[in-house]
Design an enzyme around this catalytic site. Sequence first.
Site, PDB file in Angstrom:
ATOM      1  N   HIS A  18       1.104  -1.136  -0.249  1.00  0.00           N
ATOM      2  CA  HIS A  18      -0.026  -0.268   0.264  1.00  0.00           C
ATOM      3  C   HIS A  18       1.182   0.727   0.291  1.00  0.00           C
ATOM      4  O   HIS A  18       0.629   2.187  -0.371  1.00  0.00           O
ATOM      5  CB  HIS A  18      -0.725   0.584   1.430  1.00  0.00           C
ATOM      6  CG  HIS A  18      -1.829  -0.863   1.343  1.00  0.00           C
ATOM      7  ND1 HIS A  18      -2.451  -1.520   2.230  1.00  0.00           N
ATOM      8  CD2 HIS A  18      -2.797  -1.646   0.850  1.00  0.00           C
ATOM      9  CE1 HIS A  18      -3.050  -2.647   2.383  1.00  0.00           C
ATOM     10  NE2 HIS A  18      -3.639  -2.972   1.077  1.00  0.00           N
ATOM     11  N   LYS A  42     -17.200  -6.401   6.333  1.00  0.00           N
ATOM     12  CA  LYS A  42     -16.191  -6.752   6.461  1.00  0.00           C
ATOM     13  C   LYS A  42     -15.996  -7.132   7.820  1.00  0.00           C
ATOM     14  O   LYS A  42     -15.761  -5.824   8.935  1.00  0.00           O
ATOM     15  CB  LYS A  42     -13.907  -6.229   5.777  1.00  0.00           C
ATOM     16  CG  LYS A  42     -15.107  -6.426   4.980  1.00  0.00           C
ATOM     17  CD  LYS A  42     -12.851  -6.585   3.775  1.00  0.00           C
ATOM     18  CE  LYS A  42     -13.127  -6.587   2.461  1.00  0.00           C
ATOM     19  NZ  LYS A  42     -11.833  -6.720   1.622  1.00  0.00           N
ATOM     20  N   ARG A  91      -2.347  -5.782  -8.455  1.00  0.00           N
ATOM     21  CA  ARG A  91      -1.225  -6.965  -8.179  1.00  0.00           C
ATOM     22  C   ARG A  91      -1.186  -8.175  -9.734  1.00  0.00           C
ATOM     23  O   ARG A  91      -0.142  -8.060  -9.587  1.00  0.00           O
ATOM     24  CB  ARG A  91      -1.258  -7.583  -6.580  1.00  0.00           C
ATOM     25  CG  ARG A  91      -1.171  -7.135  -5.954  1.00  0.00           C
ATOM     26  CD  ARG A  91      -1.683  -7.551  -4.288  1.00  0.00           C
ATOM     27  NE  ARG A  91      -2.992  -6.681  -4.251  1.00  0.00           N
ATOM     28  CZ  ARG A  91      -4.254  -7.462  -3.196  1.00  0.00           C
ATOM     29  NH1 ARG A  91      -3.138  -7.891  -2.458  1.00  0.00           N
ATOM     30  NH2 ARG A  91      -5.214  -7.157  -3.591  1.00  0.00           N
ATOM     31  N   SER A 129      -3.312  -7.775   2.906  1.00  0.00           N
ATOM     32  CA  SER A 129      -3.124  -7.708   4.104  1.00  0.00           C
ATOM     33  C   SER A 129      -3.553  -9.019   4.692  1.00  0.00           C
ATOM     34  O   SER A 129      -3.558  -9.468   5.994  1.00  0.00           O
ATOM     35  CB  SER A 129      -4.600  -6.565   4.669  1.00  0.00           C
ATOM     36  OG  SER A 129      -4.042  -5.479   3.430  1.00  0.00           O
TER      37      SER A 129
END
Length: 164
Positions: A18, A42, A91, A129
């Site tokens: 990040h 979440k 990514r 994460s």
Amino acid sequence: MSKKIVYPGSFDPVTNGHLDIVERAANIFDEVIVSVFCNPNKEPVFTMEERVKMLKKATNKYENVKVDSFSGLTTKYVNSVGGEAILRGLRAVSDFEGEFQMASMNKHLDDEIETIFLMTDTKYAFLSSSVIKEAAYFDGNIKELVPDFVYQMLRNKFVENNKG
Ligand code: ADP
């Protein structure tokens, strides 16, 4: 006019992947607002306050980076802070489908707000994460992948708590 971009995300916790995106964006845009999204779907490991605090500490060396939080529609939030665009990191090919869907929906909701993608540095391409939390839970070596104080916070959450 100064160009303001919003980098929304869960940042649970912030990783060096990040931060690499934040640093590169800060070199391009006049102002970068990193904003923690309160996602009702979440269950985060770190509270909103903890995540905001972590991001502030990790980005305080950049004069043009601010940290904030929001809930609700990203496009509405971007408008409310006077932002022009949304920043996201990519990514792998696997990120593409979800990001394409989200960017298209956001364009539909507000066609004046663009989504801009920065490719990950290949050394962080595997980093998320989630994998950080999984490795930290089992006391894996993640020192080079997150800021030192985030490493400590993860240890406090998982490793120290599991002792005895
Ligand atoms: P979200 O729940 O919104 O996906 P994340 O905190 O997981 O929140 O990610 C926020 C943004 O940062 C996303 O655009 C994601 O693709 C990007 N990102 C996450 N990890 C990396 C990394 N290692 N390199 C580049 N971008 C990343």
